[in-house]
Design a protein around this motif. Structure first.
Motif, PDB file in Angstrom:
ATOM      1  N   THR A  96       0.839  -1.192   0.000  1.00  0.00           N
ATOM      2  CA  THR A  96       0.000   0.000   0.000  1.00  0.00           C
ATOM      3  C   THR A  96       0.874   1.241   0.000  1.00  0.00           C
ATOM      4  N   ARG A  97       0.250   2.410   0.077  1.00  0.00           N
ATOM      5  CA  ARG A  97       0.955   3.694   0.147  1.00  0.00           C
ATOM      6  C   ARG A  97       0.490   4.420   1.401  1.00  0.00           C
ATOM      7  N   ILE A  98       1.300   5.393   1.855  1.00  0.00           N
ATOM      8  CA  ILE A  98       0.960   6.113   3.078  1.00  0.00           C
ATOM      9  C   ILE A  98       0.015   7.264   2.745  1.00  0.00           C
ATOM     10  N   PHE A  99      -1.254   6.909   2.665  1.00  0.00           N
ATOM     11  CA  PHE A  99      -2.356   7.854   2.445  1.00  0.00           C
ATOM     12  C   PHE A  99      -3.459   7.472   3.413  1.00  0.00           C
ATOM     13  N   PHE A 100      -3.926   8.449   4.181  1.00  0.00           N
ATOM     14  CA  PHE A 100      -5.017   8.234   5.139  1.00  0.00           C
ATOM     15  C   PHE A 100      -6.171   9.149   4.773  1.00  0.00           C
ATOM     16  N   LEU A 101      -7.382   8.597   4.796  1.00  0.00           N
ATOM     17  CA  LEU A 101      -8.586   9.374   4.525  1.00  0.00           C
ATOM     18  C   LEU A 101      -9.419   9.423   5.802  1.00  0.00           C
ATOM     19  N   TYR A 102      -9.797  10.633   6.208  1.00  0.00           N
ATOM     20  CA  TYR A 102     -10.590  10.877   7.414  1.00  0.00           C
ATOM     21  C   TYR A 102     -11.959  11.390   6.997  1.00  0.00           C
ATOM     22  N   VAL A 103     -13.014  10.732   7.497  1.00  0.00           N
ATOM     23  CA  VAL A 103     -14.392  11.090   7.149  1.00  0.00           C
ATOM     24  C   VAL A 103     -15.230  11.144   8.431  1.00  0.00           C
ATOM     25  N   PRO A 104     -16.371  11.831   8.400  1.00  0.00           N
ATOM     26  CA  PRO A 104     -17.217  11.831   9.587  1.00  0.00           C
ATOM     27  C   PRO A 104     -17.599  10.405   9.980  1.00  0.00           C
ATOM     28  N   GLU A 105     -17.614  10.149  11.281  1.00  0.00           N
ATOM     29  CA  GLU A 105     -17.968   8.818  11.772  1.00  0.00           C
ATOM     30  C   GLU A 105     -19.286   8.379  11.146  1.00  0.00           C
ATOM     31  N   GLY A 106     -19.312   7.139  10.700  1.00  0.00           N
ATOM     32  CA  GLY A 106     -20.480   6.581  10.036  1.00  0.00           C
ATOM     33  C   GLY A 106     -20.312   6.516   8.524  1.00  0.00           C
ATOM     34  N   GLN A 107     -19.346   7.238   7.982  1.00  0.00           N
ATOM     35  CA  GLN A 107     -19.097   7.235   6.539  1.00  0.00           C
ATOM     36  C   GLN A 107     -17.872   6.412   6.152  1.00  0.00           C
ATOM     37  N   GLU A 108     -17.287   5.716   7.122  1.00  0.00           N
ATOM     38  CA  GLU A 108     -16.051   4.979   6.867  1.00  0.00           C
ATOM     39  C   GLU A 108     -16.215   3.863   5.835  1.00  0.00           C
ATOM     40  N   GLU A 109     -17.262   3.076   5.940  1.00  0.00           N
ATOM     41  CA  GLU A 109     -17.462   1.968   5.006  1.00  0.00           C
ATOM     42  C   GLU A 109     -17.648   2.489   3.584  1.00  0.00           C
ATOM     43  N   ALA A 110     -18.417   3.547   3.421  1.00  0.00           N
ATOM     44  CA  ALA A 110     -18.611   4.130   2.093  1.00  0.00           C
ATOM     45  C   ALA A 110     -17.295   4.678   1.545  1.00  0.00           C
ATOM     46  N   ALA A 111     -16.478   5.280   2.407  1.00  0.00           N
ATOM     47  CA  ALA A 111     -15.167   5.790   1.974  1.00  0.00           C
ATOM     48  C   ALA A 111     -14.278   4.639   1.532  1.00  0.00           C
ATOM     49  N   LYS A 112     -14.227   3.584   2.321  1.00  0.00           N
ATOM     50  CA  LYS A 112     -13.431   2.399   1.976  1.00  0.00           C
ATOM     51  C   LYS A 112     -13.877   1.835   0.634  1.00  0.00           C
ATOM     52  N   LEU A 114     -15.356   3.390  -1.849  1.00  0.00           N
ATOM     53  CA  LEU A 114     -14.958   4.290  -2.932  1.00  0.00           C
ATOM     54  C   LEU A 114     -13.471   4.121  -3.266  1.00  0.00           C
ATOM     55  N   LEU A 115     -12.644   4.050  -2.236  1.00  0.00           N
ATOM     56  CA  LEU A 115     -11.214   3.859  -2.463  1.00  0.00           C
ATOM     57  C   LEU A 115     -10.947   2.522  -3.157  1.00  0.00           C
ATOM     58  N   ASP A 116     -11.550   1.458  -2.639  1.00  0.00           N
ATOM     59  CA  ASP A 116     -11.336   0.128  -3.205  1.00  0.00           C
ATOM     60  C   ASP A 116     -11.848   0.028  -4.639  1.00  0.00           C
ATOM     61  N   ALA A 117     -13.043   0.554  -4.895  1.00  0.00           N
ATOM     62  CA  ALA A 117     -13.640   0.469  -6.229  1.00  0.00           C
ATOM     63  C   ALA A 117     -12.802   1.209  -7.268  1.00  0.00           C
ATOM     64  N   ASN A 118     -12.080   2.226  -6.811  1.00  0.00           N
ATOM     65  CA  ASN A 118     -11.272   3.033  -7.728  1.00  0.00           C
ATOM     66  C   ASN A 118      -9.785   2.699  -7.662  1.00  0.00           C
ATOM     67  N   LYS A 119      -9.485   1.573  -6.990  1.00  0.00           N
ATOM     68  CA  LYS A 119      -8.106   1.061  -6.908  1.00  0.00           C
ATOM     69  C   LYS A 119      -7.119   2.109  -6.396  1.00  0.00           C
ATOM     70  N   ILE A 120      -7.541   2.807  -5.329  1.00  0.00           N
ATOM     71  CA  ILE A 120      -6.682   3.796  -4.689  1.00  0.00           C
ATOM     72  C   ILE A 120      -5.999   3.121  -3.512  1.00  0.00           C
ATOM     73  N   SER A 121      -4.682   3.174  -3.510  1.00  0.00           N
ATOM     74  CA  SER A 121      -3.896   2.566  -2.449  1.00  0.00           C
ATOM     75  C   SER A 121      -3.947   3.470  -1.213  1.00  0.00           C
ATOM     76  N   TYR A 122      -4.198   2.878  -0.042  1.00  0.00           N
ATOM     77  CA  TYR A 122      -4.292   3.671   1.182  1.00  0.00           C
ATOM     78  C   TYR A 122      -3.828   2.856   2.374  1.00  0.00           C
ATOM     79  N   ALA A 123      -3.296   3.566   3.356  1.00  0.00           N
ATOM     80  CA  ALA A 123      -2.852   2.916   4.594  1.00  0.00           C
ATOM     81  C   ALA A 123      -3.969   2.853   5.618  1.00  0.00           C
ATOM     82  N   GLY A 124      -4.953   3.750   5.514  1.00  0.00           N
ATOM     83  CA  GLY A 124      -6.028   3.696   6.489  1.00  0.00           C
ATOM     84  C   GLY A 124      -7.188   4.607   6.167  1.00  0.00           C
ATOM     85  N   VAL A 125      -8.353   4.200   6.653  1.00  0.00           N
ATOM     86  CA  VAL A 125      -9.570   5.017   6.640  1.00  0.00           C
ATOM     87  C   VAL A 125      -9.943   5.230   8.092  1.00  0.00           C
TER      88      VAL A 125
END
Length: 151
Positions: A96-112, A114-125
Motif C-alpha cells: 500500500t501507500r501512506i495515504f489516510f482518509l478521514y471522514v465523519p464517523e459513520g461514513q467509513e465503510e462508504a469511503a473504503k 470508494l477507495l477500493d472500487a477506484n483502486k486507490i492505495s491507502y494505509a487507512g480510513v
C-alpha cells in the motif's frame, strides 16, 4: 453529536496522528504541514497542483505521507485522492501507500468502498467525531499499513 469543522479536524489530526503523541518511531527529519486554512504544500494532481489537507515531508523536501479530511464523500474527489495516494511513500511490506482518509464517523465503510472500487492505495480510513464539549476523537476503521497506525 456536533460535527467539528474541517479545519479543526485537520489541525487535530496533524497534531495527534502525524506523529502520535509520544511516538518514538517517527523520523526526526519529518515535518508535518497542513493546507488548511492556508495552502503550503501541493502534490501533482490530475489538473495541476492539489493541496491535500496534511502533507508530511522530510528534510530534503520529499513528500512522505498524506492525509485528507473530508466533511462529506464526493465521488468527484476520487482523482484527487488517487493523486494524494500516489504522492505518499509506498509501503511494500503492506502493498500500500501512506495515504489516510478521514471522514465523519459513520461514513467509513462508504469511503473504503470508494477507495477500493477506484483502486486507490491507502494505509487507512478513519472516522472522526466530537463530543458535546467539542473534543475531537479519531476512530480507526481499517488499516492496511503498519499495525502501529491502528490506534
Amino acid at each position: 453529536m456536533p460535527i467539528p469543522s474541517h479545519d479543526e479536524v485537520v489541525a487535530f489530526v496533524a497534531a495527534n496522528r502525524f506523529p502520535f503523541p509520544g511516538q518514538t518511531t517517527w523520523p526526526a527529519n519529518y515535518t508535518t504541514l497542513t493546507n488548511a486554512p492556508e495552502k503550503k504544500r501541493a502534490v501533482p494532481g490530475p489538473s495541476g497542483d492539489y493541496y491535500p489537507d496534511i502533507v508530511v515531508i522530510d528534510s530534503d523536501g520529499k513528500t512522505r505521507e498524506i492525509g485528507d479530511v473530508e466533511e462529506a464523500l464526493d465521488p468527484a474527489k476520487v482523482p484527487l485522492w488517487k493523486a494524494a495516494s500516489e504522492a505518499g511513500d509506498p509501503l511494500p511490506e503492506y502493498e500500500t501507500r501512506i495515504f489516510f482518509l478521514y471522514v465523519p464517523e459513520g461514513q467509513e465503510e462508504a469511503a473504503k468502498n470508494l477507495l477500493d472500487a477506484n483502486k486507490i492505495s491507502y494505509a487507512g480510513v478513519r472516522g472522526y467525531r466530537s463530543d458535546g464539549s467539542g473534543h475531537i476523537s479519531i476512530v480507526p476503521f481499517v488499516t492496511r499499513g503498519n499495525p502501529y497506525d491502528h490506534q
